[in-house]
Write a protein that holds these residues in place. Structure first.
Motif, PDB file in Angstrom:
ATOM      1  N   UNK A 326      -4.549  43.353  18.181  1.00  7.14           N
ATOM      2  CA  UNK A 326      -5.540  43.415  16.810  1.00  7.14           C
ATOM      3  C   UNK A 326      -5.015  42.400  15.905  1.00  7.14           C
ATOM      4  N   UNK A 327      -3.721  42.523  15.614  1.00  3.66           N
ATOM      5  CA  UNK A 327      -2.958  41.755  14.574  1.00  3.66           C
ATOM      6  C   UNK A 327      -3.498  40.399  14.645  1.00  3.66           C
ATOM      7  N   UNK A 328      -3.412  39.670  15.842  1.00  8.64           N
ATOM      8  CA  UNK A 328      -3.719  38.435  15.813  1.00  8.64           C
ATOM      9  C   UNK A 328      -5.028  38.029  15.545  1.00  8.64           C
ATOM     10  N   UNK A 329      -5.950  38.763  15.364  1.00  7.69           N
ATOM     11  CA  UNK A 329      -7.327  38.566  14.764  1.00  7.69           C
ATOM     12  C   UNK A 329      -7.210  38.337  13.399  1.00  7.69           C
ATOM     13  N   UNK A 330      -6.142  38.918  12.557  1.00  7.36           N
ATOM     14  CA  UNK A 330      -6.104  38.686  11.061  1.00  7.36           C
ATOM     15  C   UNK A 330      -5.339  37.215  11.047  1.00  7.36           C
ATOM     16  N   UNK A 331      -4.516  36.725  11.933  1.00  4.58           N
ATOM     17  CA  UNK A 331      -3.805  35.673  11.818  1.00  4.58           C
ATOM     18  C   UNK A 331      -4.894  34.537  12.160  1.00  4.58           C
ATOM     19  N   UNK A 332      -5.642  34.852  13.137  1.00  2.00           N
ATOM     20  CA  UNK A 332      -6.491  33.689  13.564  1.00  2.00           C
ATOM     21  C   UNK A 332      -7.492  33.134  12.408  1.00  2.00           C
ATOM     22  N   UNK A 333      -8.319  34.131  12.067  1.00  2.00           N
ATOM     23  CA  UNK A 333      -9.246  33.923  11.176  1.00  2.00           C
ATOM     24  C   UNK A 333      -8.729  33.443   9.440  1.00  2.00           C
ATOM     25  N   UNK A 334      -7.218  33.736   9.195  1.00  2.00           N
ATOM     26  CA  UNK A 334      -6.791  33.325   8.049  1.00  2.00           C
ATOM     27  C   UNK A 334      -6.365  31.754   8.197  1.00  2.00           C
ATOM     28  N   UNK A 335      -6.833  30.947   9.236  1.00  2.09           N
ATOM     29  CA  UNK A 335      -6.683  29.594   9.001  1.00  2.09           C
ATOM     30  C   UNK A 335      -7.817  29.186   8.188  1.00  2.09           C
ATOM     31  N   UNK A 336      -8.849  29.905   8.062  1.00  9.13           N
ATOM     32  CA  UNK A 336      -9.898  29.525   7.195  1.00  9.13           C
ATOM     33  C   UNK A 336      -9.727  30.286   5.809  1.00  9.13           C
ATOM     34  N   UNK A 337     -10.728  29.734   4.843  1.00  2.00           N
ATOM     35  CA  UNK A 337     -10.827  30.480   3.442  1.00  2.00           C
ATOM     36  C   UNK A 337      -9.509  30.430   2.789  1.00  2.00           C
ATOM     37  N   UNK A 338      -8.650  29.203   2.816  1.00  2.00           N
ATOM     38  CA  UNK A 338      -7.333  29.219   2.397  1.00  2.00           C
ATOM     39  C   UNK A 338      -7.485  28.485   1.037  1.00  2.00           C
ATOM     40  N   UNK A 339      -6.527  28.938  -0.027  1.00  2.00           N
ATOM     41  CA  UNK A 339      -6.418  28.518  -1.312  1.00  2.00           C
ATOM     42  C   UNK A 339      -7.500  28.431  -2.059  1.00  2.00           C
ATOM     43  N   UNK A 340      -8.480  29.731  -1.751  1.00  2.00           N
ATOM     44  CA  UNK A 340      -9.419  30.080  -2.697  1.00  2.00           C
ATOM     45  C   UNK A 340     -10.866  29.715  -2.142  1.00  2.00           C
ATOM     46  N   UNK A 341     -11.011  29.014  -0.934  1.00  2.00           N
ATOM     47  CA  UNK A 341     -12.146  28.460  -0.564  1.00  2.00           C
ATOM     48  C   UNK A 341     -12.699  29.734   0.352  1.00  2.00           C
ATOM     49  N   UNK A 342     -14.118  29.509   0.753  1.00  2.00           N
ATOM     50  CA  UNK A 342     -14.784  30.338   1.500  1.00  2.00           C
ATOM     51  C   UNK A 342     -14.476  29.832   2.975  1.00  2.00           C
ATOM     52  N   UNK A 343     -14.869  30.770   3.909  1.00  2.00           N
ATOM     53  CA  UNK A 343     -14.793  30.370   5.598  1.00  2.00           C
ATOM     54  C   UNK A 343     -15.685  31.402   6.340  1.00  2.00           C
ATOM     55  N   UNK A 344     -15.954  30.899   7.449  1.00  2.00           N
ATOM     56  CA  UNK A 344     -16.558  31.826   8.481  1.00  2.00           C
ATOM     57  C   UNK A 344     -15.808  32.020   9.606  1.00  2.00           C
ATOM     58  N   UNK A 345     -16.118  33.168  10.012  1.00  2.25           N
ATOM     59  CA  UNK A 345     -15.232  33.621  11.571  1.00  2.25           C
ATOM     60  C   UNK A 345     -16.262  34.197  12.315  1.00  2.25           C
ATOM     61  N   UNK A 346     -16.596  33.549  13.450  1.00  2.00           N
ATOM     62  CA  UNK A 346     -17.477  34.025  14.579  1.00  2.00           C
ATOM     63  C   UNK A 346     -16.611  34.541  15.847  1.00  2.00           C
TER      64      UNK A 346
END
Length: 522
Positions: A326-346
């Motif tokens: 489960x912890x890997x999910x957090x790290x995976x989707x953490x590649x987007x929405x960096x530095x204050x930007x928005x992101x989508x995780x599907x």
């Protein structure tokens, strides 16, 4: 504190930060930098993309500025351990960027490349050594580096180290580091094993946690699509065409799966590249450079690269396979929405991954919105619909054929012997002719010559109920009836005369062929 100037960093460091247009520290930086500058051990918990690297790199550079001396040969003053090659290279870049006006000597020790240049870089000693555990142990075994002069020891992405099986290597390395040192311990999640490791390494550490452990960034729009496993490639191709994507990172659970996804996308005329542990370091650097430059918009990776890809402008993350950790999910989707930007995780979820989804939702403490696309008619990569097994079975011609089934068990639990050793197809074809010949029996040649028939009226059982043996060898021969087709298209039967055998299970004689077998006349 609202600016880096308020943290008390050296002037060359703040000047470099101004060049990068960094004005205000992130929460993890604002809480960690003052504690490190005071010489305290720190255990930091923060999500990926929150600025953990600068949180330890900036105070370390400040320490090297205030305590200048030349390192001894084959030694390092600061040791930073990270789990992946990409993350290690990014840490080195951060030290060089923030210390451009200090010019510290920084070395990189990672696997997948020739070790000789790394040995030469360490020969005169370095201020900062950033390494992966495996390559560092190789250098230690070859006596290319010693760790008895380490002043600050940093363990980055500790939970990923645990997932990758580096825990024993880390303990070996910690045993070579001086007991009198400053330890900085960083992790995105803090499971029980990581807590125990941190307590064994750090002395009276300051715990810094800017967010609850294993929570996701609120700016990420998370979605789950329930889908059959076979339909995932077609759904991914459709998604990449329909979503407004700048750069997308697709995660698979295995290296083979990553290559398979790339091949399926290329068949759909979608450019994609893969990055995983089986790729050489040069291949990985080339693919990452093309991804950063925008030449490749779709990058397929395994979890080993989840912590090492820091690319601006990743708008989407797609979990082609849900992670079993489960912890890997957090790290995976953490590649987007960096530095204050928005992101989508599907995330794609098939029937076998429902348990993984429940574990993820339990960990991040939210229920992810989902849509169900299972059982729908999906298009293949070339436009032809998938044919389901049931539809294929319905479309197959029957021609009177029925599958052969093994005999059912009798009352004693044993399987009944197959009295007719002909296949089920002949039995099925013979059912209709048998009914017709019962009304109008066809005489066989044996009957015409006056010979007794096994299955006719001339064959009588003995008093004890057993069949009698044939009296002549001529009667043991098989006789074939003439080919005669009725007006209704029936097929003439064929009678076989066979010798009797003694059945070992029932203890009495019976005919080997049972009732006369039927086959189409030639």
């Amino acid at each position: 504190m609202t600016a880096f100037l308020d943290l008390g960093l050296a002037e060359p460091i703040t000047k470099a930060l101004a060049d990068e247009q960094y004005a205000a520290p992130t929460p993890i930086q604002a809480q960690t930098i003052p504690q490190v500058m005071q010489g305290r051990d720190v255990v930091g918990i923060a999500q990926t993309g929150t600025g953990k690297t600068a949180a330890f790199a900036l105070p370390i550079l400040n320490h090297l500025t205030n305590n200048r001396h030349k390192p001894l040969p084959k030694s390092c003053r600061v040791l930073v351990l990270s789990p992946t090659r990409e993350l290690s290279a990014q840490i080195v870049d951060s030290f060089k960027t923030y210390g451009r006006y200090l010019r510290p000597s920084v070395a990189l020790a990672i696997g997948g490349v020739n070790m000789n240049p790394q040995v030469r870089a360490l020969a005169h000693g370095v201020d900062v050594l950033v390494a992966t555990p495996g390559r560092l142990l190789d250098l230690m075994q070859n006596r290319a580096v010693t760790l008895d002069r380490v002043e600050i020891f940093v363990l980055d992405e500790a939970d990923r180290m645990l997932d990758m099986g580096f825990i024993h290597d880390i303990r070996r390395i910690v045993g070579k580091v001086p007991a009198k040192r400053q330890t900085l311990f960083f992790s995105a999640t803090m499971p029980r094993e990581i807590t125990e490791l941190a307590n064994s390494m750090a002395k009276d550490p300051v715990r810094v946690a800017v967010t609850p452990a294993a929570t996701t960034v609120e700016r990420i729009d998370q979605r789950v699509i329930m889908v059959d496993r076979a339909a995932k490639p077609a759904l991914l191709a459709k998604l990449l065409r329909s979503e407004p994507i700048d750069r997308v990172l697709v995660f698979t659970r295995t290296k083979h799966g990553a290559d398979k996804v790339v091949r399926s996308l290329q068949k759909s005329q979608i450019a994609a590249e893969a990055i995983h542990g089986n790729k050489s370091q040069n291949q990985r650097e080339r693919v990452l450079a093309a991804f950063r430059a925008g030449k490749v918009r779709t990058l397929v990776a395994t979890d080993i690269a989840a912590r090492g890809i820091d690319v601006e402008g990743i708008s989407h993350v797609v979990n082609f396979d849900l992670p079993n950790i489960p912890e890997s999910y957090v790290h995976r989707i953490g590649r987007t929405a960096r530095a204050g930007a928005d992101g989508v995780a599907i995330s794609f979820c098939d029937g076998e991954e429902r348990a993984y989804l429940r574990d993820i939702e339990k960990l991040i403490r939210i229920s992810i919105p989902s849509t169900d696309q299972r059982g729908a008619r999906h298009e293949t990569l070339h436009g032809a619909p998938h044919a389901s097994p049931s539809a294929a079975a319905d479309a197959a011609p029957s021609n009177g054929w029925t599958p052969h089934r093994s005999p059912k068990p009798n009352g004693n639990g044993k399987r009944q012997p197959n009295r007719n050793r002909r296949n089920g197809q002949q039995q099925a074809r013979a059912e209709q002719p048998n009914r017709q010949h019962a009304a109008q029996p066809q005489p066989s040649r044996s009957a015409q010559h006056g010979q007794p028939q096994r299955n006719g009226q001339g064959h009588q059982p003995s008093r004890n109920g057993h069949h009698q043996k044939p009296r002549t060898g001529h009667q043991n021969q098989q006789h074939r009836a003439p080919s005669q087709n009725g007006n209704d298209g029936s097929i003439a039967s064929v009678g076989f005369m066979r010798p009797t055998t003694r059945h070992k299970d029932h203890g009495h004689k019976r005919h080997a062929g049972g009732l006369a077998a039927r086959r189409p006349a030639r």
